[in-house]
Write a protein that holds these residues in place. Structure first.
Motif, PDB file in Angstrom:
ATOM      1  N   ALA A 189       0.807  -1.221   0.000  1.00 36.54           N
ATOM      2  CA  ALA A 189       0.000   0.000   0.000  1.00 36.54           C
ATOM      3  C   ALA A 189       0.838   1.268   0.000  1.00 36.54           C
ATOM      4  O   ALA A 189       0.301   2.364  -0.169  1.00 36.54           O
ATOM      5  N   VAL A 190       2.161   1.140   0.213  1.00 35.16           N
ATOM      6  CA  VAL A 190       3.043   2.310   0.244  1.00 35.16           C
ATOM      7  C   VAL A 190       4.222   2.067  -0.688  1.00 35.16           C
ATOM      8  O   VAL A 190       4.445   0.952  -1.161  1.00 35.16           O
ATOM      9  N   SER A 191       4.996   3.102  -0.952  1.00 35.89           N
ATOM     10  CA  SER A 191       6.152   2.953  -1.830  1.00 35.89           C
ATOM     11  C   SER A 191       7.242   2.129  -1.145  1.00 35.89           C
ATOM     12  O   SER A 191       7.271   1.988   0.079  1.00 35.89           O
ATOM     13  N   ASP A 192       8.139   1.594  -1.961  1.00 36.11           N
ATOM     14  CA  ASP A 192       9.177   0.700  -1.444  1.00 36.11           C
ATOM     15  C   ASP A 192      10.039   1.366  -0.380  1.00 36.11           C
ATOM     16  O   ASP A 192      10.469   0.726   0.571  1.00 36.11           O
ATOM     17  N   ARG A 193      10.308   2.663  -0.525  1.00 37.83           N
ATOM     18  CA  ARG A 193      11.217   3.312   0.425  1.00 37.83           C
ATOM     19  C   ARG A 193      10.614   3.448   1.808  1.00 37.83           C
ATOM     20  O   ARG A 193      11.319   3.714   2.784  1.00 37.83           O
ATOM     21  N   PHE A 194       9.284   3.266   1.924  1.00 33.21           N
ATOM     22  CA  PHE A 194       8.621   3.332   3.223  1.00 33.21           C
ATOM     23  C   PHE A 194       8.275   1.942   3.754  1.00 33.21           C
ATOM     24  O   PHE A 194       7.516   1.828   4.724  1.00 33.21           O
ATOM     25  N   ALA A 195       8.792   0.879   3.125  1.00 34.38           N
ATOM     26  CA  ALA A 195       8.410  -0.471   3.521  1.00 34.38           C
ATOM     27  C   ALA A 195       8.762  -0.765   4.980  1.00 34.38           C
ATOM     28  O   ALA A 195       7.975  -1.375   5.712  1.00 34.38           O
ATOM     29  N   GLY A 196       9.947  -0.319   5.416  1.00 30.29           N
ATOM     30  CA  GLY A 196      10.367  -0.605   6.784  1.00 30.29           C
ATOM     31  C   GLY A 196       9.478   0.049   7.822  1.00 30.29           C
ATOM     32  O   GLY A 196       9.011  -0.593   8.767  1.00 30.29           O
ATOM     33  N   VAL A 197       9.214   1.343   7.655  1.00 27.46           N
ATOM     34  CA  VAL A 197       8.403   2.044   8.638  1.00 27.46           C
ATOM     35  C   VAL A 197       6.951   1.574   8.569  1.00 27.46           C
ATOM     36  O   VAL A 197       6.260   1.498   9.594  1.00 27.46           O
ATOM     37  N   ALA A 198       6.454   1.216   7.369  1.00 29.55           N
ATOM     38  CA  ALA A 198       5.086   0.710   7.248  1.00 29.55           C
ATOM     39  C   ALA A 198       4.936  -0.623   7.972  1.00 29.55           C
ATOM     40  O   ALA A 198       3.964  -0.851   8.701  1.00 29.55           O
ATOM     41  N   SER A 199       5.917  -1.509   7.790  1.00 31.21           N
ATOM     42  CA  SER A 199       5.885  -2.794   8.475  1.00 31.21           C
ATOM     43  C   SER A 199       5.980  -2.611   9.988  1.00 31.21           C
ATOM     44  O   SER A 199       5.268  -3.259  10.758  1.00 31.21           O
ATOM     45  N   GLY A 200       6.886  -1.716  10.422  1.00 26.88           N
ATOM     46  CA  GLY A 200       7.035  -1.468  11.855  1.00 26.88           C
ATOM     47  C   GLY A 200       5.785  -0.897  12.478  1.00 26.88           C
ATOM     48  O   GLY A 200       5.372  -1.300  13.572  1.00 26.88           O
ATOM     49  N   PHE A 201       5.136   0.057  11.774  1.00 29.87           N
ATOM     50  CA  PHE A 201       3.916   0.631  12.321  1.00 29.87           C
ATOM     51  C   PHE A 201       2.806  -0.409  12.390  1.00 29.87           C
ATOM     52  O   PHE A 201       2.037  -0.450  13.357  1.00 29.87           O
ATOM     53  N   ASN A 202       2.715  -1.273  11.379  1.00 26.74           N
ATOM     54  CA  ASN A 202       1.688  -2.309  11.415  1.00 26.74           C
ATOM     55  C   ASN A 202       1.932  -3.284  12.556  1.00 26.74           C
ATOM     56  O   ASN A 202       0.984  -3.747  13.212  1.00 26.74           O
ATOM     57  N   ASN A 203       3.202  -3.593  12.824  1.00 29.69           N
ATOM     58  CA  ASN A 203       3.541  -4.431  13.964  1.00 29.69           C
ATOM     59  C   ASN A 203       3.121  -3.765  15.265  1.00 29.69           C
ATOM     60  O   ASN A 203       2.542  -4.401  16.161  1.00 29.69           O
ATOM     61  N   ALA A 204       3.381  -2.453  15.377  1.00 23.74           N
ATOM     62  CA  ALA A 204       2.965  -1.714  16.571  1.00 23.74           C
ATOM     63  C   ALA A 204       1.454  -1.662  16.680  1.00 23.74           C
ATOM     64  O   ALA A 204       0.891  -1.744  17.785  1.00 23.74           O
ATOM     65  N   ALA A 205       0.749  -1.538  15.543  1.00 23.55           N
ATOM     66  CA  ALA A 205      -0.714  -1.504  15.564  1.00 23.55           C
ATOM     67  C   ALA A 205      -1.285  -2.817  16.081  1.00 23.55           C
ATOM     68  O   ALA A 205      -2.267  -2.832  16.839  1.00 23.55           O
ATOM     69  N   SER A 206      -0.662  -3.931  15.687  1.00 22.87           N
ATOM     70  CA  SER A 206      -1.152  -5.227  16.171  1.00 22.87           C
ATOM     71  C   SER A 206      -0.979  -5.350  17.684  1.00 22.87           C
ATOM     72  O   SER A 206      -1.873  -5.847  18.386  1.00 22.87           O
ATOM     73  N   ARG A 207       0.147  -4.885  18.192  1.00 17.93           N
ATOM     74  CA  ARG A 207       0.371  -4.942  19.643  1.00 17.93           C
ATOM     75  C   ARG A 207      -0.550  -3.976  20.375  1.00 17.93           C
ATOM     76  O   ARG A 207      -1.035  -4.275  21.475  1.00 17.93           O
ATOM     77  N   ALA A 208      -0.787  -2.813  19.779  1.00 18.01           N
ATOM     78  CA  ALA A 208      -1.700  -1.856  20.403  1.00 18.01           C
ATOM     79  C   ALA A 208      -3.114  -2.412  20.464  1.00 18.01           C
ATOM     80  O   ALA A 208      -3.850  -2.182  21.440  1.00 18.01           O
ATOM     81  N   GLY A 209      -3.523  -3.159  19.438  1.00 16.05           N
ATOM     82  CA  GLY A 209      -4.837  -3.784  19.461  1.00 16.05           C
ATOM     83  C   GLY A 209      -4.986  -4.739  20.629  1.00 16.05           C
ATOM     84  O   GLY A 209      -5.977  -4.702  21.369  1.00 16.05           O
ATOM     85  N   GLY A 210      -3.990  -5.614  20.819  1.00 14.16           N
ATOM     86  CA  GLY A 210      -4.023  -6.524  21.959  1.00 14.16           C
ATOM     87  C   GLY A 210      -3.992  -5.795  23.281  1.00 14.16           C
ATOM     88  O   GLY A 210      -4.702  -6.157  24.236  1.00 14.16           O
ATOM     89  N   LEU A 211      -3.167  -4.758  23.370  1.00 19.57           N
ATOM     90  CA  LEU A 211      -3.058  -3.939  24.577  1.00 19.57           C
ATOM     91  C   LEU A 211      -4.408  -3.335  24.963  1.00 19.57           C
ATOM     92  O   LEU A 211      -4.857  -3.437  26.119  1.00 19.57           O
ATOM     93  N   LEU A 212      -5.083  -2.722  24.007  1.00 21.09           N
ATOM     94  CA  LEU A 212      -6.359  -2.058  24.291  1.00 21.09           C
ATOM     95  C   LEU A 212      -7.441  -3.065  24.633  1.00 21.09           C
ATOM     96  O   LEU A 212      -8.315  -2.799  25.476  1.00 21.09           O
ATOM     97  N   ALA A 213      -7.413  -4.246  23.992  1.00 26.71           N
ATOM     98  CA  ALA A 213      -8.419  -5.260  24.300  1.00 26.71           C
ATOM     99  C   ALA A 213      -8.274  -5.771  25.729  1.00 26.71           C
ATOM    100  O   ALA A 213      -9.269  -5.898  26.465  1.00 26.71           O
ATOM    101  N   VAL A 214      -7.034  -6.065  26.134  1.00 20.95           N
ATOM    102  CA  VAL A 214      -6.819  -6.553  27.501  1.00 20.95           C
ATOM    103  C   VAL A 214      -7.204  -5.480  28.520  1.00 20.95           C
ATOM    104  O   VAL A 214      -7.687  -5.785  29.616  1.00 20.95           O
ATOM    105  N   ALA A 215      -7.009  -4.197  28.157  1.00 17.20           N
ATOM    106  CA  ALA A 215      -7.392  -3.107  29.062  1.00 17.20           C
ATOM    107  C   ALA A 215      -8.900  -2.922  29.123  1.00 17.20           C
ATOM    108  O   ALA A 215      -9.471  -2.689  30.201  1.00 17.20           O
ATOM    109  N   ALA A 216      -9.585  -3.024  27.979  1.00 13.59           N
ATOM    110  CA  ALA A 216     -10.996  -2.639  27.908  1.00 13.59           C
ATOM    111  C   ALA A 216     -11.971  -3.766  28.219  1.00 13.59           C
ATOM    112  O   ALA A 216     -13.041  -3.529  28.800  1.00 13.59           O
ATOM    113  N   LEU A 217     -11.650  -5.001  27.818  1.00 13.60           N
ATOM    114  CA  LEU A 217     -12.638  -6.077  27.922  1.00 13.60           C
ATOM    115  C   LEU A 217     -13.088  -6.366  29.361  1.00 13.60           C
ATOM    116  O   LEU A 217     -14.293  -6.544  29.603  1.00 13.60           O
ATOM    117  N   PRO A 218     -12.183  -6.454  30.343  1.00 15.20           N
ATOM    118  CA  PRO A 218     -12.689  -6.659  31.708  1.00 15.20           C
ATOM    119  C   PRO A 218     -13.663  -5.576  32.161  1.00 15.20           C
ATOM    120  O   PRO A 218     -14.634  -5.862  32.870  1.00 15.20           O
TER     121      PRO A 218
END
Length: 478
Positions: free
Chosen positions: A396-425
């Motif tokens: 979805a992004v240009s090749d020169r942004f592949a590293g930061v795009a992958s890193g942000f998506n990795n952070a987004a996945s962890r943030a999703g788990g973080l917020l779920a564990v915080a909110a669900l109880p």
């Protein structure tokens, strides 16, 4: 320009040693990402933890990983990938020992924060040293070997952790990292070559070296997480309200700071001119929130309500990981042929059906009849998602942004788990020591899985309506 490094071959002693260091290091991080949930009932009982204490035990680690993993990669690029990798390994090992020695929940939570910070230095380094060190002809094979064997460690983690918990103590799921870390350090010092991005070192900056952005991201996630976790016990207290406001303000300031920094930001906001990139990351948060919430509740429920041992609880989710290991390459190939929309739509629906089946699990449940079908369906659905999602984010992004795009998506996945564990109880009314009461926990478990299934179905709708095949790019992020 990147400093030249020895072109390692996978068949050489140095190549095998470098792979060993990267695989063992990743194994430590993956082990502590999967096995801690299995240990929650035991450590909660021994340390007299509340639900909030268990939430912070998981979320302290996730918070630091999500907030600082991009900065950890940038530090390696600037100061030396092997140097920062080794720093992360030693940091992670020391923090693991502190976790294992914890005498109360405050001590354990603080050590988990430190452990997550070490993981943020270590996680990007384990892959970047392979990328920078191996000959281009062997790089794909090296990364594939790292990915496959790291995945095996993820699958074996709950089994090993369950056995350690039942045989010795929950403390040994942390102590086991010490000999692994010693092996990593010895292998890295002997075989891993140093490399860095000389342009970043020379200019003293670089596109991703953004401490202010990382700190603001941590404050945003931390403020919202604190408010969600403490709200059941404190209500709308001044501390909860202040944390919530700080979190929201930090989000706004983070966006303004990153926009002002442009391409030198940790997260260039121009990436979000790609609607597909934006939608895929929202999808990531939603799906990984369901995964994080499900694994948090399942491990506690199977032990405290169904009455299973830690080992059997660890075994319960192994089929999910095996399906991911075996099926992800095939799902990626399918997505390359037909586009990501269908896999990203059908996968969450299948996973949601699996969660709805698992809501029916109760005391005296049979693993083969009651648990395995739901876990297998959830794993099959997730298998359709993971590889197509990663490929689509990068496309979805240009090749020169592949590293930061992958890193942000990795952070987004962890943030999703973080917020779920915080909110669900909070959403299902579980607080205090309610996880030790079978009736309260059973109601909360069924409610949490219903929420997680709803998140997955929302992700499916998002994919069906807004996700399409990424275009081929070579220019800017838009």
């Amino acid at each position: 320009m990147t400093a030249p490094a020895p072109a390692l071959r996978t068949g050489s002693a140095a190549g095998r040693g470098t792979l060993l260091a990267a695989i063992l290091a990743s194994g430590m991080v993956f082990l502590d990402s999967t096995v801690v949930n299995v240990a929650l009932p035991r450590l909660g009982a021994e340390l007299h933890a509340t639900v909030a204490g268990l939430q912070w035990t998981v979320n302290g680690y996730l918070l630091m990983l999500a907030a600082f993993v991009l900065l950890g990669g940038a530090l390696g690029d600037r100061f030396g990938r092997r140097r920062v990798f080794l720093l992360g390994v030693v940091w992670f090992a020391v923090a693991s020992v502190l976790c294992g020695l914890a005498q109360d929940t405050g001590w354990l939570i603080a050590a988990r924060f430190l452990q997550g910070a070490g993981g943020a230095l270590l996680t990007p380094g384990s892959l970047s040293v392979l990328q920078a060190s191996f000959h281009p002809d062997d790089r794909g094979r090296a990364i594939g070997t790292w990915s496959g064997l790291s995945g095996v460690s993820t699958a074996l983690g709950p089994l090993l952790g369950g056995w350690l918990i039942d045989t010795l103590s929950w403390r040994w799921i942390f102590f086991v990292n010490l000999p692994l870390a010693v092996g990593v350090v010895l292998a890295a010092l002997r075989w891993v070559p140093e490399s860095r991005d000389e342009e970043i070192s020379r200019t003293g900056g670089g596109r991703r070296f953004d401490v202010a952005g990382a700190l603001l991201g941590a404050l945003a996630l931390g403020g919202v997480t604190y408010a969600l976790i403490d709200a059941p016990a404190r209500g709308a207290s001044p501390a909860v309200l202040v944390a919530a406001v700080l979190g929201v303000v930090a989000v706004v300031v983070f966006v303004l700071v990153e926009r002002r920094r442009g391409d030198t930001a940790m997260l260039p906001t121009g990436l979000f001119s790609s609607r597909l990139f934006s939608v895929l990351n929202v999808f990531t948060v939603v799906v990984y929130a369901a995964l994080g919430g499900f694994t948090f509740f399942l491990a506690v429920y199977l032990q405290n309500v169904v009455g299973w041992s830690a080992l059997l609880t660890g075994l319960a989710t192994v089929p999910m990981t095996v399906l991911l290991l075996v099926g992800s390459p095939r799902a990626g190939a399918l997505s390359a042929r037909i586009g990501p929309r269908l896999p990203l739509t059908v996968g969450p629906v299948i996973a949601a059906v699996g969660l709805l089946l698992l809501r029916r699990v109760g005391p005296g449940a049979s693993y083969w009849v009651d648990v395995l079908p739901g876990v297998a369906l959830f794993g099959a659905g997730l298998t359709l998602v993971v590889a197509p999602l990663t490929t689509s984010v990068l496309g979805a992004v240009s090749d020169r942004f592949a590293g930061v795009a992958s890193g942000f998506n990795n952070a987004a996945s962890r943030a999703g788990g973080l917020l779920a564990v915080a909110a669900l109880p909070l959403l299902v009314g579980l607080s205090g020591t309610g996880y030790e009461q079978k009736g309260a926990l059973a109601d909360a478990y069924r409610g949490a899985l219903a929420w997680c299934a709803g998140l997955l179905l929302a992700g499916a709708v998002l994919a069906a309506v807004l996700i399409h095949r990424p275009p081929k790019r070579s220019g800017g992020p838009a």
